[in-house]
Design a protein around this motif. Structure first.
Motif, PDB file in Angstrom:
ATOM      1  N   LYS A  45       0.938  -1.304  -0.012  1.00 52.70           N
ATOM      2  CA  LYS A  45      -0.113  -0.091  -0.042  1.00 52.70           C
ATOM      3  C   LYS A  45       0.845   1.348   0.104  1.00 52.70           C
ATOM      4  O   LYS A  45       1.836   1.447   0.699  1.00 52.70           O
ATOM      5  CB  LYS A  45      -0.899  -0.037   1.163  1.00 52.70           C
ATOM      6  N   GLY A  46       0.748   2.047  -0.809  1.00 48.31           N
ATOM      7  CA  GLY A  46       1.402   3.349  -1.069  1.00 48.31           C
ATOM      8  C   GLY A  46       2.327   3.414  -2.148  1.00 48.31           C
ATOM      9  O   GLY A  46       2.990   4.467  -2.375  1.00 48.31           O
ATOM     10  N   ASP A  47       2.774   2.183  -2.592  1.00 47.14           N
ATOM     11  CA  ASP A  47       3.716   2.077  -3.535  1.00 47.14           C
ATOM     12  C   ASP A  47       3.027   2.490  -4.975  1.00 47.14           C
ATOM     13  O   ASP A  47       1.705   2.400  -4.941  1.00 47.14           O
ATOM     14  CB  ASP A  47       4.584   0.646  -3.638  1.00 47.14           C
ATOM     15  N   ARG A  48       3.882   2.642  -6.143  1.00 49.97           N
ATOM     16  CA  ARG A  48       3.324   2.837  -7.314  1.00 49.97           C
ATOM     17  C   ARG A  48       2.928   1.824  -8.122  1.00 49.97           C
ATOM     18  O   ARG A  48       3.794   0.868  -8.165  1.00 49.97           O
ATOM     19  CB  ARG A  48       4.450   3.755  -8.022  1.00 49.97           C
ATOM     20  N   LEU A  49       1.925   1.902  -8.898  1.00 48.77           N
ATOM     21  CA  LEU A  49       1.508   0.707  -9.908  1.00 48.77           C
ATOM     22  C   LEU A  49       1.906   1.189 -11.148  1.00 48.77           C
ATOM     23  O   LEU A  49       1.591   2.384 -11.328  1.00 48.77           O
ATOM     24  CB  LEU A  49      -0.008   0.259  -9.814  1.00 48.77           C
ATOM     25  N   LYS A  90      14.689  -1.160  -2.990  1.00 56.57           N
ATOM     26  CA  LYS A  90      13.763  -0.460  -2.174  1.00 56.57           C
ATOM     27  C   LYS A  90      14.133  -0.716  -0.796  1.00 56.57           C
ATOM     28  O   LYS A  90      13.645  -0.141   0.152  1.00 56.57           O
ATOM     29  CB  LYS A  90      12.329  -0.757  -2.646  1.00 56.57           C
ATOM     30  N   GLY A  91      14.912  -1.866  -0.439  1.00 57.16           N
ATOM     31  CA  GLY A  91      15.233  -2.090   0.783  1.00 57.16           C
ATOM     32  C   GLY A  91      14.318  -3.113   1.566  1.00 57.16           C
ATOM     33  O   GLY A  91      13.217  -3.600   0.919  1.00 57.16           O
ATOM     34  N   SER A 141      18.633   1.402  -2.380  1.00 54.27           N
ATOM     35  CA  SER A 141      19.746   2.197  -3.118  1.00 54.27           C
ATOM     36  C   SER A 141      19.194   1.950  -4.927  1.00 54.27           C
ATOM     37  O   SER A 141      18.490   0.934  -5.105  1.00 54.27           O
ATOM     38  CB  SER A 141      20.947   1.685  -2.773  1.00 54.27           C
ATOM     39  N   SER A 142      19.856   2.814  -5.408  1.00 60.40           N
ATOM     40  CA  SER A 142      19.628   2.557  -6.935  1.00 60.40           C
ATOM     41  C   SER A 142      21.292   2.654  -7.606  1.00 60.40           C
ATOM     42  O   SER A 142      21.967   3.141  -6.991  1.00 60.40           O
ATOM     43  CB  SER A 142      19.119   3.765  -7.510  1.00 60.40           C
TER      44      SER A 142
END
Length: 456
Positions: free
Chosen positions: A257-261, A436-437, A444-445
């Motif tokens: 929840k709250g992540d991007r789709l 995303k950890g 990290s990216s």
């Protein structure tokens, strides 16, 4: 004396027999009264003027002592034919017989009639003549000629209508030829034949298959001159093409929840590949609800592909919808279910730092639609330095000229932290890995790597 009595008695007997023999003859029916027939009456009276159109005449025959009456007519050139059964009406000592006949503008001239009355073996007849005339040749023209609708789909029926006038008045009972010429044809051809009604109006339905022009034609008769209407055009619309949305996908699944789709798919239409430059709306229906709500939208690229994103709030169904445009019908994609999970609470202890090293996208340049390979290594900080780490890593892409990163796919690194994945390349742009950890590590990216996509 006795002999005379016997002779007298015999004579009396003979006389009585004679009377008996004569009795039937005396009781026979009275003679049949003679059959009589009067003259034939015609209404309207001769001459019958058919200049303005067909005329129906009524013929009346009076008879006396007749059981049946017939009436036959003969045109100027031809033979006698019956006008059909006559209607019988008693009138005092006579019987009136009536019948009708419709006269057209042809043939005209002197007609003959023959009326016959029969009864009791007797027959009487009456004959005569009358004239059917055209007093002058009428000038004709068409008014209010047209076709409705002026635009139609192939195979539709259009109505062709108008009014035929003779000397300025409606000309009823006349045959009109409806003719059509296709847009790429040089000749008119008859497509329907109709008859004018009251006040000269006419109309008929014609199935249309190509754009073109209609006209009405009235052929000259003995009573009227011929005429041709003005032209009336009709345009045939090309039928709308059907569209469809292929490969609609909402990912990742499941998602916190709250992540991007991210939503992807391809809009296509009949007789075409991808449908470019069209807006596609992405809608959501929550679990247990029957209502779809618009959430976001995107415009299709050159190949009809589209990308859109939205925040995951609740589990439910996602779909893409296209409203359609001129010449193309709308469509709706299949629905895609996404489960939204409640993210884990933040850890009570500090997490380790992470990094992605050695990121590379190869081989490059790459032909459009072919696979690119991506590699790198995920590491976390340890007391003794950096060591490989197994975690969930996402691959992201940013199209050249765009400011938005699009999610592509997710995968896991090996126990040593090794990262390897492949994906198709459709457009030039930059790629990167994103970690995303988790409960033990920070996200990290990687660095970004630009790859050029070629069309050949």
């Amino acid at each position: 004396m006795l002999q005379r009595l016997r002779v007298t008695a015999f004579a009396v007997m003979i006389g009585a027999g004679a009377l008996v023999a004569l009795a039937p003859a005396a009781a026979s029916a009275a003679p049949q009264k003679p059959v009589e027939i009067g003259r034939v009456l015609i209404s309207p009276a001769s001459p019958l003027d058919v200049t303005g159109g067909p005329v129906t005449a009524t013929f009346t025959v009076f008879t006396k002592n007749a059981d049946k009456a017939t009436l036959q007519l003969k045109p100027p050139v031809g033979v006698y034919t019956s006008i059909g059964e006559l209607t019988r009406t008693p009138v005092r000592d006579w019987v009136k017989w009536t019948g009708t006949r419709k006269f057209e503008t042809s043939p005209t001239g002197t007609w003959s009639y023959l009326a016959t009355a029969t009864g009791g073996g007797q027959e009487k007849s009456a004959s005569g003549t009358f004239d059917v005339v055209v007093k002058k040749t009428l000038d004709t023209k068409f008014a209010s000629f047209g076709v409705r609708p002026r635009e139609a789909d192939r195979g539709d029926v259009v109505k062709v209508f108008g009014r035929l006038l003779a000397d300025g008045k409606g000309y009823a009972g006349q045959t009109v030829s409806l003719q059509f010429r296709g847009r790429h044809s040089g000749d008119f051809r008859e497509v329907a034949r109709t008859t004018t009604g009251k006040d000269g109006w006419f109309g008929d339905g014609v199935r249309i298959r190509t754009s073109g022009t209609f006209r009405a034609v009235f052929a000259a008769t003995a009573a009227a001159k011929g005429s041709v209407s003005d032209l009336a055009g009709v345009a045939v619309r090309r039928p709308n093409a059907d569209s469809r949305i292929d490969g609609f996908d909402a990912r990742p699944e499941p998602v916190d929840k709250g992540d991007r789709l991210t939503f992807t798919g391809t809009l296509k239409a009949e007789r075409r590949d991808g449908l470019a430059g069209q807006r596609v709306t992405v809608s959501f229906r929550a679990a247990g609800s029957s209502r779809w709500e618009d959430v976001t939208s995107a415009v299709t690229g050159r190949d009809g592909r589209f990308w859109a994103s939205a925040t995951a709030v609740a589990s439910g169904w996602w779909r893409a919808e296209y409203a359609g445009t001129r010449g193309v019908n709308g469509s709706v994609s299949d629905a895609d279910w996404v489960t939204v999970e409640q993210p884990a609470p933040p850890p009570a202890v500090s997490r380790a730092d992470s990094r992605i090293i050695g990121f590379n996208a190869y081989a490059e340049p790459v032909k459009r639609g072919k696979y690119l390979r991506f590699k790198g290594r995920l590491q976390i900080a340890d007391d003794d330095g950096w060591e490989g780490y197994s975690g969930k890593v996402g691959l992201y892409f940013k199209k050249a000229g765009s400011k938005k990163w699009e999610y592509v796919k997710v995968f896991r690194s090996g126990d040593s932290g090794r990262l390897y994945v492949k994906a198709r390349a459709w457009d030039s742009g930059r790629w990167k890995f994103v970690f995303k950890g988790d409960d033990d590590t920070y996200g990290s990216s990687s660095r970004t790597d630009y790859v050029r996509v070629t069309r050949r």
